[in-house]
Design a protein around this motif. Sequence first.
Motif, mmCIF file in Angstrom:
data_model
loop_
_atom_site.group_PDB
_atom_site.id
_atom_site.type_symbol
_atom_site.label_atom_id
_atom_site.label_comp_id
_atom_site.label_asym_id
_atom_site.label_seq_id
_atom_site.Cartn_x
_atom_site.Cartn_y
_atom_site.Cartn_z
ATOM 1 N N ASP A 18 0.862 -1.183 0.000
ATOM 2 C CA ASP A 18 0.000 0.000 0.000
ATOM 3 C C ASP A 18 0.896 1.230 0.000
ATOM 4 O O ASP A 18 1.141 1.849 1.033
ATOM 5 N N VAL A 19 1.404 1.553 -1.194
ATOM 6 C CA VAL A 19 2.311 2.688 -1.353
ATOM 7 C C VAL A 19 1.536 3.856 -1.953
ATOM 8 O O VAL A 19 0.953 3.721 -3.035
ATOM 9 N N PRO A 20 1.499 4.999 -1.284
ATOM 10 C CA PRO A 20 0.775 6.163 -1.827
ATOM 11 C C PRO A 20 1.524 6.779 -3.002
ATOM 12 O O PRO A 20 2.733 6.596 -3.144
ATOM 13 N N MET A 21 0.791 7.529 -3.827
ATOM 14 C CA MET A 21 1.402 8.177 -4.989
ATOM 15 C C MET A 21 2.155 9.446 -4.610
ATOM 16 O O MET A 21 3.090 9.849 -5.293
ATOM 17 N N GLY A 22 1.741 10.095 -3.535
ATOM 18 C CA GLY A 22 2.439 11.311 -3.126
ATOM 19 C C GLY A 22 2.443 12.360 -4.215
ATOM 20 O O GLY A 22 1.403 12.685 -4.802
ATOM 21 N N ASP A 23 3.628 12.891 -4.526
ATOM 22 C CA ASP A 23 3.759 13.958 -5.523
ATOM 23 C C ASP A 23 4.006 13.433 -6.937
ATOM 24 O O ASP A 23 4.201 14.231 -7.863
ATOM 25 N N LEU A 24 3.973 12.127 -7.123
ATOM 26 C CA LEU A 24 4.298 11.572 -8.437
ATOM 27 C C LEU A 24 3.323 12.029 -9.522
ATOM 28 O O LEU A 24 3.724 12.332 -10.646
ATOM 29 N N GLU A 25 2.033 12.062 -9.196
ATOM 30 C CA GLU A 25 1.054 12.421 -10.212
ATOM 31 C C GLU A 25 1.200 13.871 -10.649
ATOM 32 O O GLU A 25 1.063 14.190 -11.834
ATOM 33 N N GLN A 26 1.502 14.761 -9.712
ATOM 34 C CA GLN A 26 1.741 16.152 -10.075
ATOM 35 C C GLN A 26 2.987 16.269 -10.941
ATOM 36 O O GLN A 26 3.002 17.006 -11.940
ATOM 37 N N ALA A 27 4.035 15.538 -10.579
ATOM 38 C CA ALA A 27 5.255 15.558 -11.385
ATOM 39 C C ALA A 27 4.990 15.035 -12.790
ATOM 40 O O ALA A 27 5.513 15.565 -13.776
ATOM 41 N N ALA A 28 4.160 13.988 -12.889
ATOM 42 C CA ALA A 28 3.839 13.424 -14.200
ATOM 43 C C ALA A 28 3.086 14.432 -15.062
ATOM 44 O O ALA A 28 3.321 14.530 -16.271
ATOM 45 N N ARG A 29 2.171 15.186 -14.448
ATOM 46 C CA ARG A 29 1.433 16.194 -15.217
ATOM 47 C C ARG A 29 2.370 17.285 -15.735
ATOM 48 O O ARG A 29 2.237 17.751 -16.876
ATOM 49 N N LEU A 30 3.313 17.704 -14.894
ATOM 50 C CA LEU A 30 4.257 18.732 -15.321
ATOM 51 C C LEU A 30 5.119 18.242 -16.478
ATOM 52 O O LEU A 30 5.332 18.955 -17.462
ATOM 53 N N VAL A 31 5.622 17.005 -16.367
ATOM 54 C CA VAL A 31 6.454 16.445 -17.430
ATOM 55 C C VAL A 31 5.652 16.278 -18.715
ATOM 56 O O VAL A 31 6.129 16.595 -19.814
ATOM 57 N N ARG A 32 4.408 15.805 -18.593
ATOM 58 C CA ARG A 32 3.562 15.649 -19.779
ATOM 59 C C ARG A 32 3.354 16.999 -20.473
ATOM 60 O O ARG A 32 3.400 17.102 -21.701
ATOM 61 N N GLY A 33 3.139 18.048 -19.692
ATOM 62 C CA GLY A 33 2.978 19.361 -20.282
ATOM 63 C C GLY A 33 4.216 19.822 -21.023
ATOM 64 O O GLY A 33 4.117 20.419 -22.111
ATOM 65 N N GLN A 34 5.385 19.546 -20.460
ATOM 66 C CA GLN A 34 6.634 19.938 -21.113
ATOM 67 C C GLN A 34 6.837 19.175 -22.418
ATOM 68 O O GLN A 34 7.255 19.743 -23.435
#
Length: 333
Positions: free
Chosen positions: A223-239
């Motif tokens: 049971d590992v939480p996502m934490g800040d990974l999803e926000q980081a993924a959105r930023l990278v996708r935008g770039q």
Amino acid sequence: MFEPTSLFHYENSVDKRTVHDRVLVITLGSYGDAGSAQAQLDEHLLNTLAHRRLGSFDVDQLTDYREHRPTIDLDLDHYANYAAPAMELHELTDKSGAPFLLLTGPEPSLQWERVAGSIERIVDELDVQLVVTAQGIPMPVPHTRPVTLTKLSTRPELLPGNQGIGSFRMSASFSAMMTQRLGEKSLDVINLAAHVPQYLTDNEYPQATIALVHGLNLNAGLDVPMGDLEQAARLVRGQIDAQVNVSEQLQQVISQLEGQYDRFMAGRSLPVNGENLPDAEEIGRAVEDFLASLDDEGGQDGDAGNPPDDEERGGGPQDSGPHDGPEPDHGQQ
């Protein structure tokens, strides 16, 4: 082979008789950590979950320093901040309060059999029931589709319904060799490999790390939480999308990869967001056919099929060198 018992040492404060953890996650990064998936996973786990260090390997015996040189700073008139490699075993506690183990560090350059024997000893001493390896591998897939995982195991019962990825011969990684050795000892091992678009291999790609976290939770019962990974993924996708939007050549390449990907998924009666990748030989052949079609159409002297250069994608060259895990068979194995 030298005996493995002296290669790993527990911390003086650790009583191994009190440690009984069901799962051991191994992220021994290779030279080509596609998308920095392993490095980001290590950072995420150690920054998100409570943990303590249980012990470490004598990495000086396992490293070819001329092949993989550590970094050091030259500060005006002196050296500083030598980054010594380390292979460390940590005990972490997931969100539900369950403990598990994490072995991090570089892929050993030397004494593979001895390291595998030492890991087998750790598994036995700490009552580990399941070993899971996690990594990223470069594949001919578009960044606009969900990241898929290649899953391998020492017993089919560990991954019910899992499909194979074809049969071919390739260069071994330590992870692959260790998996076979542990399987020969009737130990359970699952390999998770997140597919990173080849044109993003040298860039951080948190989408791959998210896929690995999902894989750990689903296949290892963590049971590992996502934490800040999803926000980081959105930023990278935008770039990435911003760079694609200014390059018609890159838009064409990605559009064709999307079509190949979707047709393969539909042809195998799989949803596009499924975790199984089409046969490695099939997808490799399809990408070759696509690149050949660009040549036939006279697409900028055939260069349209190549990944974007450094200025277009803001990263290094596409081919980062050797990497763990299977790759499409182009008839040159």
